[in-house]
Write a protein that holds these residues in place. Structure first.
Motif, PDB file in Angstrom:
ATOM      1  N   GLU A   1       0.731  -7.881   4.620  1.00 59.12           N
ATOM      2  CA  GLU A   1       2.372  -7.661   4.110  1.00 59.12           C
ATOM      3  C   GLU A   1       3.594  -8.896   4.235  1.00 59.12           C
TER       4      GLU A   1
ATOM      5  N   ASP B   1       2.482   2.647   1.683  1.00 64.13           N
ATOM      6  CA  ASP B   1       2.299   4.497   2.951  1.00 64.13           C
ATOM      7  C   ASP B   1       3.642   3.987   3.418  1.00 64.13           C
TER       8      ASP B   1
ATOM      9  N   ILE C   1       6.009  -1.387   7.089  1.00 63.36           N
ATOM     10  CA  ILE C   1       4.703  -2.621   6.432  1.00 63.36           C
ATOM     11  C   ILE C   1       4.511  -3.340   7.832  1.00 63.36           C
ATOM     12  N   GLN C   2       2.997  -3.524   6.949  1.00 60.59           N
ATOM     13  CA  GLN C   2       2.158  -4.361   7.648  1.00 60.59           C
ATOM     14  C   GLN C   2       2.494  -5.858   8.320  1.00 60.59           C
TER      15      GLN C   2
ATOM     16  N   ASN D   1       1.128  -0.856   0.117  1.00 58.42           N
ATOM     17  CA  ASN D   1       0.021  -0.115   0.373  1.00 58.42           C
ATOM     18  C   ASN D   1       0.698   1.586  -0.101  1.00 58.42           C
TER      19      ASN D   1
END
Ligand code: BGC
Ligand code: CA
Length: 348
Positions: free
Chosen positions: A239, A173, A176-177, A171
């Protein structure tokens, strides 16, 4: 008088012979070694591969010294009480050495007491008893890996991969999710691996956002279920998946396969162990990397320790071994996975 002297001499001679016979059995003049193994759970993939590797190493050691070796393996099926009973049975059956993969790391006292009473050395492996327990007798050993090292290496592998692949941050942003698939609570390798991996990533400058975690007890199908729940909750926000072992990483990958997700919505996965299937997954690019939990090295160390304990006159003084023996981990990616696949299969 002469006759008295004669009998005295005979008596001394017999005493010396008896003493040296005892000394021989104590220091282990073995022609046959009987090893009893108790595993916390024989369906555990890593444990199965480790024990198979040990059997090969022990046989090789025995063949080299013309000693026949016999191994009996029992499955504690996750019950410490059952394991205590099994250990007693193995001792009664005449085992010379015990290899114990504790169910509960904090509950080794009954096994230690039994073994000490019968003077049967114990090599604990993979599930580390607390140090105070190990210090209760000098014939207690531990063979395993260093949990901290495996976590640091997983973090380094993930950091390198993220730096080299911008699209991990799907995404865009700048963070790192991630989610974590965790091993059994209370196991020395579970919490430490997670903490060290996350700290290493952060220290290398990667911005992280933890979405959630699932405890899957080292197990592939439990991990698939936990992953399905996490996907349900976070959809395609995930992610990165840090897994405490390969089998759970494979379970997480199974969850995405079950949902028929396309490659672009699948996160990157990192495992630890380098099990046979884990290595295949690295080769296929399903796992971005794993950390080698050196089962061949651990198996060899255990087999050498068994030989040393049963054949060496000065067992405590053998400098190759200390009571706690930690084998190093190693990083595996697609680039070097072939080397590990050959190590793995050649020792079987
Ligand atoms: C391994 C796991 C295994 C566990 C069992 C860990 O060191 O990485 O795969 O399930 O030990 O105790
Ligand atoms: Ca992101």
């Amino acid at each position: 008088m002469k006759q008295k002297k004669f009998w005295k001499l005979i008596f001394c001679g017999v005493a010396v012979l008896l003493l040296s016979a005892c000394a021989k059995t104590q220091t282990g003049d073995a022609s046959r070694i009987y090893v009893g193994i108790s595993c916390y759970d024989q369906t555990d993939v890593f444990i199965k591969e480790l024990v198979t590797s040990f059997e090969g190493e022990l046989k090789r050691n025995g063949d080299n010294k013309d000693i026949s070796t016999l191994v009996t393996t029992r499955d504690a099926a996750d019950s410490q009480r059952r394991q205590n009973t099994q250990v007693k049975e193995l001792i009664d059956a005449g085992c010379n050495v015990l290899l114990v993969n504790l169910v509960d790391r904090t509950d080794s006292s009954e096994i230690i007491e039994l073994a000490k009473k019968k003077k049967i050395p114990v090599i604990f492996f993979n599930r580390e008893p607390v140090t105070e327990d190990l210090k209760q007798w000098n014939k207690l050993y531990y063979v395993g890996g260093n949990a901290k090292e495996s976590g640091v290496m997983q973090g380094e592998l993930a950091a390198d991969f993220i730096r080299g692949n911008n699209d991990v941050d799907r995404n865009r942003d700048g963070k790192i999710q991630y989610v974590v698939l965790e091993g059994e609570p209370g196991h020395q390798d579970a919490i430490i691996r997670t903490e060290e991996a996350v700290n290493t990533l952060k220290a290398s400058g990667i911005k992280l956002e933890k979405l959630g975690y699932g405890v899957a007890n080292w197990n592939r199908s439990q991990a698939q279920n936990r992953m399905l729940q996490l996907i349900n909750q976070y959809q395609n926000k995930i992610e990165l998946v840090l897994s405490n072992n390969d089998d759970m990483a494979l379970g997480g990958i199974d969850a995405y396969a079950k949902l028929n997700r396309t490659e672009s919505s699948i996160p990157v996965f990192f495992g630890i162990d380098g099990t046979d299937e884990g290595l295949v997954a690295v080769k296929q690019g399903l796992l971005a990397g794993t950390v080698y939990n050196d089962k061949e090295g651990q198996a060899k160390k255990m087999a050498d320790l068994v030989m040393m304990l049963e054949t060496n006159d000065n067992s405590e003084k053998d400098s190759r071994f200390t009571q706690q023996n930690y084998l190093p981990y190693a990083k595996i990616t697609k680039e070097n996975v072939a080397d590990y696949q050959s190590t793995s299969s050649s020792s079987r």
